[in-house]
Design a protein around this motif. Structure first.
Motif, short mmCIF file in Angstrom:
data_model
loop_
_atom_site.label_atom_id
_atom_site.label_comp_id
_atom_site.label_asym_id
_atom_site.label_seq_id
_atom_site.Cartn_x
_atom_site.Cartn_y
_atom_site.Cartn_z
N SER A 495 5.49 -74.16 118.71
CA SER A 495 6.38 -74.52 119.82
C SER A 495 6.75 -76.00 119.75
CB SER A 495 5.75 -74.17 121.16
OG SER A 495 4.75 -75.11 121.46
N ASN A 496 5.79 -76.85 119.28
CA ASN A 496 6.10 -78.28 119.08
C ASN A 496 7.21 -78.44 118.05
OD1 ASN A 496 4.40 -79.38 120.91
ND2 ASN A 496 2.78 -79.92 119.45
N SER A 497 7.08 -77.69 116.94
CA SER A 497 8.10 -77.78 115.87
C SER A 497 9.47 -77.42 116.42
CB SER A 497 7.74 -76.85 114.72
OG SER A 497 6.68 -77.41 113.99
N GLU A 523 5.49 -76.51 108.89
CA GLU A 523 6.22 -77.72 108.53
C GLU A 523 7.64 -77.64 109.06
OE1 GLU A 523 5.83 -78.83 104.38
OE2 GLU A 523 7.76 -79.87 104.54
N ASP A 524 8.07 -78.72 109.71
CA ASP A 524 9.46 -78.74 110.17
C ASP A 524 10.16 -79.97 109.63
OD1 ASP A 524 9.34 -81.04 112.12
OD2 ASP A 524 7.83 -79.73 113.06
N ASN A 525 11.47 -79.98 109.66
CA ASN A 525 12.18 -81.18 109.22
C ASN A 525 12.85 -81.86 110.42
OD1 ASN A 525 14.03 -79.21 109.64
ND2 ASN A 525 15.13 -79.45 107.69
N ILE A 527 12.17 -84.56 114.05
CA ILE A 527 12.25 -86.02 114.28
C ILE A 527 11.10 -86.80 113.65
CG2 ILE A 527 13.63 -85.82 116.39
CD1 ILE A 527 10.98 -86.29 117.95
N GLY A 528 9.98 -86.11 113.41
CA GLY A 528 8.83 -86.78 112.80
C GLY A 528 8.08 -87.68 113.76
N ILE A 529 6.98 -88.19 113.28
CA ILE A 529 6.11 -89.03 114.14
C ILE A 529 5.86 -90.35 113.42
CG2 ILE A 529 3.81 -89.18 115.19
CD1 ILE A 529 3.87 -86.04 115.13
N PRO A 530 6.05 -91.49 114.11
CA PRO A 530 5.76 -92.77 113.45
C PRO A 530 4.29 -92.86 113.00
CG PRO A 530 6.85 -93.10 115.56
CD PRO A 530 6.49 -91.66 115.49
N PHE A 541 -3.01 -86.22 126.39
CA PHE A 541 -1.84 -86.86 127.03
C PHE A 541 -1.11 -87.84 126.12
CE2 PHE A 541 -4.40 -85.78 130.85
CZ PHE A 541 -3.50 -84.91 131.43
N TYR A 542 -1.48 -87.84 124.83
CA TYR A 542 -0.78 -88.77 123.95
C TYR A 542 0.56 -88.17 123.55
CZ TYR A 542 0.01 -92.54 120.71
OH TYR A 542 0.54 -93.65 120.10
N ARG A 543 1.60 -88.92 123.83
CA ARG A 543 2.94 -88.45 123.48
C ARG A 543 3.71 -89.60 122.86
NH1 ARG A 543 3.86 -85.03 128.94
NH2 ARG A 543 2.87 -86.85 129.81
N VAL A 544 4.45 -89.28 121.80
CA VAL A 544 5.20 -90.36 121.14
C VAL A 544 6.31 -90.82 122.08
CG1 VAL A 544 6.59 -90.98 119.13
CG2 VAL A 544 4.65 -89.40 118.88
N ASP A 545 7.04 -89.87 122.59
CA ASP A 545 8.13 -90.22 123.49
C ASP A 545 7.93 -89.43 124.77
OD1 ASP A 545 10.48 -90.49 124.85
OD2 ASP A 545 11.77 -90.31 123.07
N LYS A 546 7.38 -90.11 125.79
CA LYS A 546 6.98 -89.40 127.00
C LYS A 546 8.14 -88.67 127.65
CE LYS A 546 2.90 -91.78 128.10
NZ LYS A 546 1.80 -91.98 128.75
N ARG A 548 10.96 -87.66 126.45
CA ARG A 548 11.44 -86.52 125.66
C ARG A 548 10.49 -85.34 125.79
NH1 ARG A 548 14.20 -87.36 120.14
NH2 ARG A 548 14.84 -85.26 119.65
N SER A 549 9.19 -85.65 125.75
CA SER A 549 8.19 -84.59 125.84
C SER A 549 8.29 -83.87 127.18
CB SER A 549 6.80 -85.18 125.66
OG SER A 549 5.84 -84.32 126.19
N ARG A 550 8.39 -84.70 128.27
CA ARG A 550 8.51 -84.10 129.61
C ARG A 550 9.78 -83.26 129.72
NH1 ARG A 550 6.89 -88.97 131.93
NH2 ARG A 550 4.65 -88.93 132.11
N GLY A 553 9.39 -80.08 128.54
CA GLY A 553 8.38 -79.29 129.25
C GLY A 553 6.98 -79.46 128.70
N GLY A 554 6.78 -80.50 127.91
CA GLY A 554 5.46 -80.74 127.30
C GLY A 554 4.50 -81.39 128.28
N THR A 555 3.21 -81.13 128.07
CA THR A 555 2.18 -81.73 128.94
C THR A 555 1.38 -82.78 128.20
OG1 THR A 555 0.64 -80.00 128.28
CG2 THR A 555 1.88 -79.62 130.30
N GLY A 556 1.55 -82.87 126.89
CA GLY A 556 0.76 -83.83 126.10
C GLY A 556 -0.62 -83.32 125.82
N LEU A 557 -0.85 -82.01 126.06
CA LEU A 557 -2.20 -81.46 125.86
C LEU A 557 -2.24 -80.40 124.76
CD1 LEU A 557 -3.33 -81.11 129.59
CD2 LEU A 557 -4.06 -82.85 127.98
N GLY A 558 -1.07 -80.00 124.28
CA GLY A 558 -0.99 -78.90 123.30
C GLY A 558 -1.82 -79.15 122.05
N LEU A 559 -1.64 -80.32 121.45
CA LEU A 559 -2.36 -80.62 120.20
C LEU A 559 -3.87 -80.78 120.45
CD1 LEU A 559 0.01 -83.03 118.23
CD2 LEU A 559 -0.57 -80.67 117.69
#
Ligand code: ADP
Length: 592
Positions: A495-497, A523-525, A527-530, A541-546, A548-550, A553-559
């Protein structure tokens, strides 16, 4: 070589022998003189009490010319000369008892000459026999009072011996004594040397042993030469060595134990003396401060450089015996430092021990706990604010058209769903934390599970114009795991991909195995992660772009949930990514 002690013993020995010999010599000489004097008096007593005084008295009483009288007296003395023991050395004279003038003398000295009045002559002048002897006098004499009743006032028969014969004996004996003494000196030096050796040899050995003791070597055992006091001393010394050896070994053992404890303890320990120098430091402390050259470190400057308001003078001059504590942050580590002053003998501070406790973990835990509470509050606050605002609006003026009302309610529903999702995820994580997640392991086909998941997501993907490619190996063995949990983890990643891959992107999913390990690669192509975010990506709750994640509909807990699940299966989850190019998640779990 003579040692000092040997000199002393030899000297004492010689002195003792000489004193003894001197006493014995003097005693012998005294005895000879005494015997000689005694014999002199005894002989003359005998002569005087016999016929001699009778005949002499008669000769003196005769009324003849003085010369004739002298002649007669002389002949009487000559007749008795052998009884009197007269010789060159012993002379006899007849004196007047009135004035001690010489009347007749065997030495032929002038008549009437007054003799020196010796104590014996004075004694005789008073009518008694003078026969006192003096050890030290150069002569011995005998004065016999003779009263023949001729009215002259009496006579004194005076015998004087110049002691020459006894003196020559004494001289000879004296020479013999001197020779004997010389011989005794030689003999006593010789004997003293051997005697001293018997005393000093064990002492030398004991001295060497004592030096060994001083150097800390208590091992050697001394041979006991004799059963006397020195032997007892050697035995005591051996015993003392043994006791000290045991004590030292015990102390060394304790020290070693302490060193091992200090070296292996997690806490850093540094002891400073009052000169502020380090007298002890363990490797934990060295590691904490990355210390190498400890010789140059001084208490005040070192802790000042760490911004700790502490100095040695406070402990020394204020006589602070209480423990001070400070908090230190160094090399990304958080430490609690306890400063404990110590004293050795008197009540003065001898130094300070600094005990360092690494509280980084607790600190980070506390920090993440606070962060977690703040995150949860924040995550809940946003939807609650939205729900609040919409409800308030609707209560204030309920929308007249149905469309607006439905739109408002849909937003409220979405926010409620988000919160429910969040709470569900939090509950799942808290179950993992409490290790109360039930594992329902079973054998199942991992490839078919992941294929089903990708099929499920395909509709959503197509919606976003994304392509999902699934691939697997032939004859994949079934894995023994909790199917529901693995499904959840894979779903979170797929779902993240979909969420983070823009339109026309591709998501490749691959399932395979190697030995006893099954792996899933997604594997997806997108936006990638710095790179700097990659190490934190599995944190809660770690999110690269809060935003965008919100928005997605992301909670920052999936991973985090996926990671907990995989770790619970003794597996591994890793993420590689390059911004704008790809993101690849690899899951590895044991097949059985
Ligand atoms: P979220 O609910 O925000 O997706 P996750 O724990 O699943 O929370 O993901 C954490 C963060 O990782 C996301 O917010 C996102 O920034 C980043 N992320 C996860 N997967 C991907 C991916 N495939 N591509 C890019 N970023 C990703």
């Amino acid at each position: 070589m003579f040692k000092r002690m040997q000199w002393k013993i030899v000297f004492m020995f010689v002195a003792l022998v000489l004193v003894i010999m001197l006493i014995v010599g003097l005693y012998i000489l005294g005895s000879i003189i005494a015997v000689n004097n005694g014999a002199f008096n005894e002989q003359l007593d005998k002569v005087m009490s016999g016929e001699f005084t009778q005949v002499l008295g008669d000769a003196l009483a005769e009324d003849v010319s003085s010369d004739e009288r002298t002649r007669r007296v002389n002949s009487v003395i000559s007749a008795f000369s052998s009884q009197l023991g007269l010789s060159e050395q012993r002379q006899c004279a007849v004196l007047s008892a009135v004035d001690a003038s010489r009347i007749v003398s065997t030495s032929g000295e002038a008549t009437k000459t007054v003799l020196e009045k010796t104590p014996n002559i004075i004694q005789a002048m008073s009518g008694n026999t003078g026969k006192r002897t003096q050890m030290t006098a150069a002569f011995m004499d005998y004065a016999y009072f003779l009263d023949n009743g001729d009215g002259s006032g009496g006579y004194i028969v005076y015998v004087k011996d110049n002691k020459q014969s006894v003196n020559s004996i004494i001289k000879n004996i004296f020479y013999i004594i001197i020779q004997a003494m010389l011989f005794a000196i030689l003999a006593s030096v010789f004997l003293g040397y051997f005697l001293s050796k018997t005393i000093t040899n064990p002492i030398s050995v004991l001295t060497e042993k004592a030096e060994d003791f001083a150097e800390g070597n208590f091992d050697s055992n001394l041979e006991v030469f004799s059963q006397d006091e020195i032997g007892t001393l050697v035995e005591t010394f051996n015993y003392m060595g043994g006791v000290m050896n045991n004590a030292i070994n015990e102390v060394a053992g304790e020290k070693h134990k302490l060193e091992i404890i200090l070296e292996h303890i997690n806490n850093g320990i540094i002891a400073f003396n009052t000169d502020q120098e380090i007298i002890l430091i363990n490797s934990a402390a060295k590691k904490m401060f990355l210390l190498e050259n400890i010789k140059e470190i001084r208490f005040d400057s070192f802790f000042n450089s760490l911004n700790l308001n502490i100095c040695m003078a406070e402990f020394m001059y204020l006589e602070r015996f209480r423990t001070e504590s400070r908090e230190i942050e160094v090399n990304k580590k958080y430490m609690k430092a306890y400063f404990v002053p110590f004293k050795i003998e008197n009540d003065k501070v001898a130094g300070v021990v600094c005990v360092l406790e690494d509280v980084t973990e607790e600190f980070n835990l506390e920090k993440s706990r606070k962060k977690f509470v703040a995150e949860v509050s924040h995550e809940l606050k946003t939807p609650l604010t939205t729900i609040g605002a919409y409800t308030e609006t609707m209560l204030d003026s309920f929308p007249e058209d149905k469309e607006t009302a439905v739109s408002f309610l849909t937003t409220i529903q979405n926010e409620t769903n988000k919160m429910t999702n969040l709470v569900k995820n939090l509950l799942t994580l808290s179950k993992f934390d409490a290790q109360s997640v039930e594992m329902n392991k079973e054998f199942f086909g991992l490839a078919s599970l992941v294929r089903d998941i990708s099929d499920t997501f395909r509709v959503e993907a197509e919606h976003k114009k994304l392509e999902i490619l699934f691939n697997t190996v032939n004859e994949m063995p079934p894995v023994y795991a909790d199917k529901f949990q693995i499904e959840r983890a894979v779903k979170n990643i797929v779902s993240n991909s979909i969420k983070y891959t823009p339109e026309n992107g591709t998501i490749k999913i691959y399932v395979g195995y190697l030995y006893n390990e099954a792996y899933i690669k997604i594997e997806d192509n997108g936006i990638g992660i710095p790179e700097e975010d990659l190490s934190h990506i599995f944190e809660r709750f770690y999110r690269v772009d809060k935003a965008r994640s919100r928005e997605q509909g992301g909670t920052g807990l999936g991973l985090s949930i996926a990671k907990e699940i995989i770790q619970n299966h003794n597996g591994k989850i890793t993420m590689e990514s390059k911004v704008g190019e790809y993101t690849r998640v690899t899951i590895k779990i044991p097949i059985t």
